[in-house]
Design a protein around this motif. Structure first.
Motif, PDB file in Angstrom:
ATOM      1  N   ALA A  75       2.580   6.482 -22.398  1.00 14.52           N
ATOM      2  CA  ALA A  75       2.617   7.883 -21.959  1.00 14.52           C
ATOM      3  C   ALA A  75       2.364   8.009 -20.462  1.00 14.52           C
ATOM      4  CB  ALA A  75       1.589   8.693 -22.740  1.00 14.52           C
ATOM      5  N   LEU A  76       1.497   7.158 -19.928  1.00 13.62           N
ATOM      6  CA  LEU A  76       1.192   7.219 -18.499  1.00 13.62           C
ATOM      7  C   LEU A  76       2.311   6.617 -17.645  1.00 13.62           C
ATOM      8  CD1 LEU A  76      -2.600   6.286 -18.430  1.00 13.62           C
ATOM      9  CD2 LEU A  76      -1.551   8.548 -18.494  1.00 13.62           C
ATOM     10  N   LYS A  77       3.052   5.655 -18.209  1.00 16.31           N
ATOM     11  CA  LYS A  77       4.123   5.012 -17.456  1.00 16.31           C
ATOM     12  C   LYS A  77       5.438   5.780 -17.518  1.00 16.31           C
ATOM     13  CE  LYS A  77       2.344   0.287 -18.044  1.00 16.31           C
ATOM     14  NZ  LYS A  77       2.616  -1.042 -18.650  1.00 16.31           N
ATOM     15  N   GLU A  78       5.479   6.830 -18.312  1.00 13.35           N
ATOM     16  CA  GLU A  78       6.705   7.606 -18.446  1.00 13.35           C
ATOM     17  C   GLU A  78       7.121   8.177 -17.092  1.00 13.35           C
ATOM     18  OE1 GLU A  78       6.690  11.389 -19.710  1.00 13.35           O
ATOM     19  OE2 GLU A  78       8.760  11.381 -20.377  1.00 13.35           O
ATOM     20  N   PRO A  79       8.412   8.169 -16.743  1.00 18.28           N
ATOM     21  CA  PRO A  79       8.849   8.632 -15.408  1.00 18.28           C
ATOM     22  C   PRO A  79       8.398  10.048 -15.067  1.00 18.28           C
ATOM     23  CG  PRO A  79      10.630   7.474 -16.504  1.00 18.28           C
ATOM     24  CD  PRO A  79       9.541   7.612 -17.510  1.00 18.28           C
ATOM     25  N   HIS A 246       8.981  24.851 -13.212  1.00 18.44           N
ATOM     26  CA  HIS A 246       8.851  23.928 -14.343  1.00 18.44           C
ATOM     27  C   HIS A 246      10.067  23.000 -14.465  1.00 18.44           C
ATOM     28  CE1 HIS A 246       5.224  25.713 -16.266  1.00 18.44           C
ATOM     29  NE2 HIS A 246       5.650  26.799 -15.654  1.00 18.44           N
ATOM     30  N   ILE A 247      10.531  22.481 -13.353  1.00 14.92           N
ATOM     31  CA  ILE A 247      11.656  21.539 -13.383  1.00 14.92           C
ATOM     32  C   ILE A 247      11.083  20.160 -13.700  1.00 14.92           C
ATOM     33  CG2 ILE A 247      13.595  20.569 -12.115  1.00 14.92           C
ATOM     34  CD1 ILE A 247      13.504  23.043 -10.326  1.00 14.92           C
ATOM     35  N   ARG A 248      11.408  19.664 -14.866  1.00 15.15           N
ATOM     36  CA  ARG A 248      10.796  18.439 -15.353  1.00 15.15           C
ATOM     37  C   ARG A 248      11.191  17.243 -14.482  1.00 15.15           C
ATOM     38  NH1 ARG A 248      10.019  17.464 -21.730  1.00 15.15           N
ATOM     39  NH2 ARG A 248       8.601  15.673 -21.632  1.00 15.15           N
ATOM     40  N   GLY A 249      10.197  16.483 -14.086  1.00 13.87           N
ATOM     41  CA  GLY A 249      10.436  15.320 -13.253  1.00 13.87           C
ATOM     42  C   GLY A 249      10.596  15.631 -11.781  1.00 13.87           C
ATOM     43  N   PHE A 267       1.328  15.334 -28.771  1.00 20.47           N
ATOM     44  CA  PHE A 267      -0.097  15.480 -28.526  1.00 20.47           C
ATOM     45  C   PHE A 267      -0.721  14.231 -27.907  1.00 20.47           C
ATOM     46  CE2 PHE A 267       0.470  18.411 -32.287  1.00 20.47           C
ATOM     47  CZ  PHE A 267       0.452  19.571 -31.520  1.00 20.47           C
ATOM     48  N   ALA A 268      -0.316  13.062 -28.392  1.00 24.06           N
ATOM     49  CA  ALA A 268      -0.902  11.830 -27.850  1.00 24.06           C
ATOM     50  C   ALA A 268      -0.585  11.686 -26.366  1.00 24.06           C
ATOM     51  CB  ALA A 268      -0.380  10.620 -28.633  1.00 24.06           C
ATOM     52  N   ALA A 269       0.676  11.962 -25.983  1.00 28.77           N
ATOM     53  CA  ALA A 269       1.057  11.874 -24.579  1.00 28.77           C
ATOM     54  C   ALA A 269       0.347  12.936 -23.755  1.00 28.77           C
ATOM     55  CB  ALA A 269       2.575  12.007 -24.442  1.00 28.77           C
ATOM     56  N   ALA A 270       0.230  14.149 -24.314  1.00 27.89           N
ATOM     57  CA  ALA A 270      -0.433  15.228 -23.589  1.00 27.89           C
ATOM     58  C   ALA A 270      -1.893  14.878 -23.302  1.00 27.89           C
ATOM     59  CB  ALA A 270      -0.339  16.533 -24.383  1.00 27.89           C
ATOM     60  N   PHE A 271      -2.588  14.354 -24.301  1.00 28.15           N
ATOM     61  CA  PHE A 271      -3.990  14.000 -24.097  1.00 28.15           C
ATOM     62  C   PHE A 271      -4.128  12.762 -23.210  1.00 28.15           C
ATOM     63  CE2 PHE A 271      -4.727  16.695 -27.836  1.00 28.15           C
ATOM     64  CZ  PHE A 271      -5.813  17.421 -27.384  1.00 28.15           C
ATOM     65  N   ALA A 272      -3.153  11.879 -23.242  1.00 25.00           N
ATOM     66  CA  ALA A 272      -3.201  10.716 -22.360  1.00 25.00           C
ATOM     67  C   ALA A 272      -3.129  11.149 -20.900  1.00 25.00           C
ATOM     68  CB  ALA A 272      -2.052   9.759 -22.699  1.00 25.00           C
ATOM     69  N   VAL A 273      -2.189  12.062 -20.595  1.00 27.02           N
ATOM     70  CA  VAL A 273      -2.088  12.565 -19.223  1.00 27.02           C
ATOM     71  C   VAL A 273      -3.314  13.400 -18.878  1.00 27.02           C
ATOM     72  CG1 VAL A 273      -0.700  13.928 -17.634  1.00 27.02           C
ATOM     73  CG2 VAL A 273       0.429  12.509 -19.356  1.00 27.02           C
ATOM     74  N   ALA A 274      -3.814  14.163 -19.859  1.00 27.12           N
ATOM     75  CA  ALA A 274      -5.016  14.966 -19.606  1.00 27.12           C
ATOM     76  C   ALA A 274      -6.217  14.092 -19.281  1.00 27.12           C
ATOM     77  CB  ALA A 274      -5.313  15.840 -20.820  1.00 27.12           C
ATOM     78  N   SER A 275      -6.234  12.880 -19.856  1.00 28.47           N
ATOM     79  CA  SER A 275      -7.353  11.986 -19.567  1.00 28.47           C
ATOM     80  C   SER A 275      -7.390  11.576 -18.100  1.00 28.47           C
ATOM     81  CB  SER A 275      -7.285  10.748 -20.464  1.00 28.47           C
ATOM     82  OG  SER A 275      -6.182   9.926 -20.114  1.00 28.47           O
ATOM     83  N   LEU A 276      -6.219  11.573 -17.439  1.00 28.72           N
ATOM     84  CA  LEU A 276      -6.214  11.289 -16.001  1.00 28.72           C
ATOM     85  C   LEU A 276      -6.993  12.352 -15.246  1.00 28.72           C
ATOM     86  CD1 LEU A 276      -2.528  10.155 -15.280  1.00 28.72           C
ATOM     87  CD2 LEU A 276      -4.589   8.737 -15.345  1.00 28.72           C
ATOM     88  N   LEU A 277      -6.713  13.630 -15.572  1.00 28.61           N
ATOM     89  CA  LEU A 277      -7.446  14.710 -14.923  1.00 28.61           C
ATOM     90  C   LEU A 277      -8.921  14.681 -15.304  1.00 28.61           C
ATOM     91  CD1 LEU A 277      -4.961  17.730 -15.197  1.00 28.61           C
ATOM     92  CD2 LEU A 277      -5.492  16.345 -13.194  1.00 28.61           C
ATOM     93  N   ALA A 278      -9.208  14.342 -16.570  1.00 24.94           N
ATOM     94  CA  ALA A 278     -10.606  14.242 -16.986  1.00 24.94           C
ATOM     95  C   ALA A 278     -11.315  13.118 -16.232  1.00 24.94           C
ATOM     96  CB  ALA A 278     -10.693  14.016 -18.496  1.00 24.94           C
ATOM     97  N   GLY A 279     -10.618  11.995 -16.050  1.00 24.64           N
ATOM     98  CA  GLY A 279     -11.201  10.899 -15.275  1.00 24.64           C
ATOM     99  C   GLY A 279     -11.462  11.289 -13.836  1.00 24.64           C
TER     100      GLY A 279
END
Length: 305
Positions: A75-79, A246-249, A267-279
């Motif tokens: 999810a984090l490596k997605e373009p 909201h132009i994706r990419g 949801f898994a990808a959303a929370f994975a990206v959210a973890s970056l902001l949480a970190g």
């Protein structure tokens, strides 16, 4: 009579008593809470923090890693996620230095000089705290949009502001510019102008006075303001959402990308990206605590002098 024989000098003054329609109560008892009250207040505060801060934070990392570490990395490596991260860093890299210059200049002006309109300037600095970020985004659309006041001129010169990086940078600057100024103004007012006047009296130039005297005195407060400004820039959603398109990419920052993933039930990808902001938030909290410690020492030193 010697001093040692004078009982009025040896005995401490009596604590005045207050009559409340019953027995006399000492004033120190009125301001000392029982131990159970203190522990109850501490328990309430810790429970509130656990429910509304620690539990959601733990949930973010738990949901991000629910499907395994491999899914998390994917999810984090997605373009699109990588593009959103780059745009978020770019917006912060533009907004923070500009707000740094503005904050130092505004704090210097307000704390060192008296002039007409000083209170108006202070009120304008606080404006982003009272205006909704969504309203700020709509104002930029009204000015720079295709049908806006200056939209036709920008279109003729092939300059894109709205739905492009400039608009996102402007929105980020607007919502973050009070933080540095608001940290420096009380600190510089507390320090006064004695050090600068002494340096000027000794023949230092204005630039050298600022570089050698003022800047060292405010460095910890300045770093603290930069840290808060940077954290706010990373997490901005409302104003950026309006001007990004909201132009994706292309024009999605991390918060906008998280919203899109969540709306698509990823949801898994959303929370994975959210973890970056949480970190980033946790790192900010750690640095904030360190800077607060140094900042408090600086304020104490300025009061002693």
């Amino acid at each position: 009579m010697s001093i040692l024989e004078d009982k009025s000098l040896q005995d401490p003054p009596a604590i005045p008593a207050i009559f409340h329609g019953g027995p006399l109560i000492q004033t120190n008892a009125a301001i000392t809470e029982p131990a159970w009250v203190r522990w109850l207040l501490i328990a309430i505060a810790l429970g509130f923090l656990s429910l509304f801060l620690l539990l959601p934070l733990a949930a973010v990392f738990t949901e991000a890693l629910r499907d395994g570490f491999g899914t998390y990395l994917t999810a984090l490596k997605e373009p699109d996620a990588y593009s959103a991260l780059k745009l978020t860093l770019l917006a912060a890299a533009i907004a923070v230095p500009l707000n740094l210059v503005f904050g130092v200049a505004a704090a210097w002006c307000i704390s060192k000089f008296e002039f007409r309109g000083k209170q108006l300037l202070i009120s304008l600095i606080d404006l982003p705290f009272s205006v909704s970020p969504v309203v700020a985004g709509l104002v930029y659309v009204l000015i720079f949009g295709a049908q806006g006041w200056a939209g036709s001129w920008f279109a003729e010169h092939d300059i894109k502001v709205i739905f492009a990086v400039p608009g996102i940078a402007l929105a980020t600057i607007f919502v973050t510019f009070p933080f540095i100024a608001r940290e420096l103004i009380p600190l510089m007012q507390e320090q006064g102008t004695d050090d600068e006047q002494a340096a000027l009296t000794l023949g230092a130039t204005g630039f050298k006075t600022f570089w050698r005297v003022t800047l060292p005195n405010i460095k910890w407060g300045l770093l603290y303001g930069v840290l808060l400004c940077n954290a706010r820039a990373f997490g901005e959603f409302g104003a950026v959402s309006v001007v990004s398109g909201h132009i994706r990419g292309q024009t999605n920052t991390l918060p906008l990308h998280i919203e899109i993933l969540y709306n698509e039930y990823a949801f898994a990808a959303a929370f994975a990206v959210a973890s970056l902001l949480a970190g980033l938030a946790l790192i900010t909290l750690l640095l904030k605590s360190l800077l607060e410690w140094r900042y408090a020492d600086q304020l104490a030193a300025s009061r002693r002098h």
